[in-house]
Design a protein around this motif. Structure first.
Motif: not given
Length: 606
Positions: A434-441, A514-520, A573-584
């Protein structure tokens, strides 16, 4: 596929008298959004017809149920809207003159059928009771009766001079009411005031309950036949007055007035139809104009200055169900990455890991294949089920039993630490992506230098901290990332306060990732819960007789599929929307809103 596509600006030049038909044909493609250019003369083609269209809407609300029995034909609209609407209203008025007497009789028959239906139900309830319906039928002239059906909690406060006799009636209160005939109207108003239904006995109904039911049945049969004949006569009138063509034309005008309104004037006899299309090559638009034989010229060109194009997700059809997640977050802007291709892998992996069972996954595949004909998004269930089957083989689980097939990897309850650790490693990889996708943006926005100087340092810091947990000797990576980030922040801002702001941002973003990581960790936890629930069902089945064991296994697996399937879907759905998407992903794109499809009518044969 990773970058959303921008819709294209289209312009169509056509005669004013054909503009309504041209817009209608373009809208049938589902590929156009009308928008006129700024500071241009607007042409409100049907504004002067608002009174006539309002009259049509009133007629439609009154006679629509009779018109809908016919088939509307879409003719080539070669005449001006004024002529079409004037002729249509005149033809409808002539039809009304012939149809209104038939409709009055039809409605009277339908109302009597409804009353007789309710009366037959009442008499059927009292047929075998002690209430003498023959005596009720002979009441008069001083006394009168009627039946009232009231909501269970209603209290109409019946006067003392009436005698109610309750009749069994399900959840509602039903009573036969006897009282002075000249005062019963007041009681009927009381019943109506509490939303009750008044059921009266027609004067021709005589005899006891059984005779009355026979008479009602004969009368209902006669009325039903009469209704069929009346509807047939109305259908004949529909064809005689050629309403199929007339209503088809007016429906198009009403649709245009509701959804388009105005276009751009291009002279006395011409007008522009402009806007956006997701038909990037214009092939569907060209085909629609050609098949409708409109005299129109189409061109795709650059949008006018200041116009912001809507964005569309340009993915293959088999990938489009996964667009559901991105659209829930908002349409990605032109400088944002579309996560759909990534979700094609991520979503099934997360779902399958938490729902790993070969048999239960096969059930989801079967249900998904059955549903996808009507609901394309059901392909998500198919892929999720396939992933669950794969993890079921890895976990050695078949309909909750772990003693039927060997585990190619592990049994979840026997190695819970590994089961919880794997999702955390997956989280690190996913959040880094997700962080790399923010670099693409950032590259698409022209801000790659800033991302390399600052945000890439944050990614190195994050990976270094994670590496320290696994290998303490990797602490130098985290230090290098911190120096990289702080040095880059100074180079980007070149002022002290900007550097301090960057430190604050670092602390906030660090805690968040870190919170996003532990959420998984919940992925492993729900995998354990799924396995524990399956073991509980199997344990109960093993301790029961054979017939009960089969029943327990069937019902237990149904409960697991419904309950766990829902819970695991929500967590994915929660992990995708709130943990992954907010990276980029910010969802800053403009939504493409094509014109709704015009009224469905039958195409006239060429």
């Amino acid at each position: 596929m990773l970058r959303p596509a921008s819709t294209r600006w289209f312009e169509v030049l056509c005669p004013r008298r054909e503009s309504v038909r041209t817009v209608t044909e373009l809208a049938r493609t589902g590929a156009v959004e009308i928008e006129i250019r700024d500071r241009v003369p607007a042409d409100f083609l049907v504004q002067h017809l608002s009174e006539g269209l309002g009259a049509y809407d009133l007629l439609r609300s009154r006679y629509g149920r009779y018109w809908d029995r016919g088939r509307l034909r879409r003719k080539t609209l070669v005449e001006s809207p004024d002529v079409v609407l004037e002729r249509a209203l005149a033809r409808i008025e002539a039809w009304r003159h012939e149809a209104d007497p038939l409709i009055d009789i039809l409605q009277s028959c339908e109302e009597e059928l409804t009353r007789l239906k309710w009366l037959a139900q009442v008499i059927g309830k009292i047929r075998d009771s002690t209430l003498d319906f023959g005596a009720v039928a002979r009441s008069g002239p001083v006394l009168g009766t009627f039946c009232a059906v009231l909501p269970k909690d209603a209290d109409p406060h019946l006067p003392d001079w009436v005698i109610p006799r309750q009749i069994p009636w399900g959840d509602d209160y039903c009573a036969m009411i006897l009282g002075p005939r000249d005062r019963l109207d007041a009681v009927k108003h009381l019943v109506a005031s509490v939303k009750g239904r008044v059921i009266e006995r027609p004067p021709w109904l005589k005899g006891d309950a059984r005779d009355s039911l026979a008479r009602i049945g004969a009368r209902r049969e006669f009325l039903s036949t009469r209704v069929v004949h009346l509807k047939s006569e109305l259908d004949t009138l529909f064809d005689e007055f050629d309403l199929s063509d007339t209503l088809g034309e007016v429906a198009g005008l009403a649709w245009f007035a509701d959804h388009v309104g105005c276009l751009e004037r291009a002279g006395e006899h011409l007008c522009w139809i402009t806007g956006w299309t997701d038909d990037l090559r214009g092939e569907r638009l060209e085909a629609a104009l050609e098949s409708s034989r409109t005299r129109a010229l189409l061109r795709l060109t650059k949008p006018p200055p200041g116009k912001r194009p809507p964005q569309i997700l340009d993915n293959p059809p088999w990938m489009r169900p996964f667009e559901l997640f991105a659209r829930a977050f908002g349409v990605p802007g032109g400088d944002e990455a579309d996560p759909t291709p990534v979700l094609l892998v991520v979503v099934p992996l997360l779902f399958g890991y938490m729902f790993g069972d070969l048999g239960q996954g096969a059930v989801l595949v079967g249900v998904g294949l059955w549903l996808q004909r009507r609901w394309p998004e059901a392909r998500l269930m198919v892929l999720g089920g396939v992933s669950a089957m794969v993890f079921g083989i890895l976990f050695g689980s078949l309909f909750g039993r772990e003693d039927m097939i060997p585990a190619l990897w592990m049994h979840p309850l026997q190695d819970p630490v590994t089961l919880l650790a794997v999702p955390l490693i997956f989280a690190v990889a996913l959040l880094s992506l997700g962080h790399l996708l923010s670099g693409l943006s950032a590259l698409w926005r022209g801000e790659l230098k800033r991302w390399l100087l600052q945000d890439l340092g944050f990614l190195v810091l994050y990976l270094g901290l994670i590496g320290m947990v696994l290998r303490p000797g990797l602490g130098w990576v985290a230090v290098a990332g911190l120096v990289w980030y702080l040095g880059g922040a100074f180079l980007v801002h070149r002022v002290l306060i900007g550097g301090l702001a960057a430190i604050g941002h670092l602390l906030e973003s660090g805690m968040q990732i870190l919170a996003n990581t532990l959420s998984f960790a919940r992925v492993g936890a729900f995998a354990l819960a799924h396995s524990s629930l399956s073991v509980a069902v199997v344990t109960m089945a093993d301790s029961a007789p054979l017939w009960a064991a089969i029943l327990i296994m069937v019902l237990g697996n149904v409960v697991i599929i419904l309950l766990e399937g829902l819970v695991v879907s929500i967590q994915t759905t929660r992990l995708v929307l709130f943990e992954f998407f907010n990276r980029f992903l910010r969802g800053t794109g403009r939504v493409f809103r094509p014109l709704p499809v015009p009224p469905a009518v039958v195409q006239e044969a060429a």
